[in-house]
Enzyme design. Sequence first.
Site, mmCIF file in Angstrom:
data_model
loop_
_atom_site.group_PDB
_atom_site.id
_atom_site.type_symbol
_atom_site.label_atom_id
_atom_site.label_comp_id
_atom_site.label_asym_id
_atom_site.label_seq_id
_atom_site.Cartn_x
_atom_site.Cartn_y
_atom_site.Cartn_z
ATOM 1 N N THR A 259 0.852 -1.185 0.000
ATOM 2 C CA THR A 259 0.000 0.000 0.000
ATOM 3 C C THR A 259 0.883 1.228 0.000
ATOM 4 O OG1 THR A 259 -1.804 1.123 1.136
ATOM 5 C CG2 THR A 259 -0.108 0.149 2.509
ATOM 6 N N THR A 260 0.261 2.379 -0.136
ATOM 7 C CA THR A 260 0.949 3.666 -0.015
ATOM 8 C C THR A 260 0.034 4.615 0.735
ATOM 9 O OG1 THR A 260 2.148 3.356 -2.098
ATOM 10 C CG2 THR A 260 2.012 5.587 -1.229
#
Length: 345
Positions: free
Chosen positions: A70-71
């Site tokens: 994820t970011t």
Amino acid sequence: MALEDLCHFRDIFQEDITTERFSINLLHFYIPEVEYLDESPIQFAFPLPTNLPFTSSQTVPLPFPMAHGTTTLAFMFQGGVLAAADTRSSCSGLVACPASQKILPIHSHLVGTTSGTSADCMLWKRILARELRLYQLRHSRRLSTRGAAKLLSHMLHPFKGTELCVAATLCGWDGGELEDECHDHEESAGTTKTQKPDLGMTVGPSQGSSFTPQDSSRKARLSGPRLFYVCSDGTRLEGMLFSVGSGSPYAYSILDQGVRWGLTVEEATSVAREAVYRATHRDAYSGNFVDVFHITSKGWTRRKREDLKEEYYREKERQRLERKTQHDILRANTSIYSQCLAMPS
């Protein structure tokens, strides 16, 4: 019991294990998570048994490796706190959900970016929101962001070393309430302020607790944006800028050069979108859309969800225009140089 006689458990275990708060039999499996969640996490300060032969059930091996990616990012600036995240939930090499929500509102002035196992993040967000709401009902004020981060850290610490995977960034705005220790100290003193003293005065014990200019400045310092990072192993950090997830190294390359305190809301939003876009362009586990939340003294607001592929096309168009401009400038310079050479000396 027949099973006890068959396994000769009575000969092996002669006595029960009794602790300060638990009295259990060794034939019963001890699962600390269940008993831990039965009570309010605010009352977590009780010792757990350390000499039990049976703990929670053995971890079941997964059929395939669970690779999460994820970011998420959040930073503080003069306009409050800005949080941004992509929307792709991945499971190993699969895209489990292209439009998941990784920024979860907790109350009107607090949101949390989540990274890790989606189910765990959703569960602990609900537990934290419940406890903060109960605290507000009991004390008629919101718990500070620092207190919420400390509470979440203490709730997650007993699960250190398990399969629990939660990495949250709490983004909030504190409205100037005093810290818990200050409030508790005033209540324990058993005094009541009958009149508001002047700044600089120290009220005697018979009139009330002491009030100094330092108290006023301390209260002022507690009002404003706050940013905390909490991990499932109990880690709790305070800072001005955080990025979590597999795409965080690419996001930091944009945030380190673009984030500063004097940003406007439009500039901060542009930097956050750019950081998420660069991370999703390089990280296969991040992508699809971008969510942006802005937290101020009036609460949190959410921008309309944007598709990152549109940003990709805008970036390509921008690069094409830059190349065209450079080509036109080069052609113009070449023409001028040719004309200069053609002129008679």
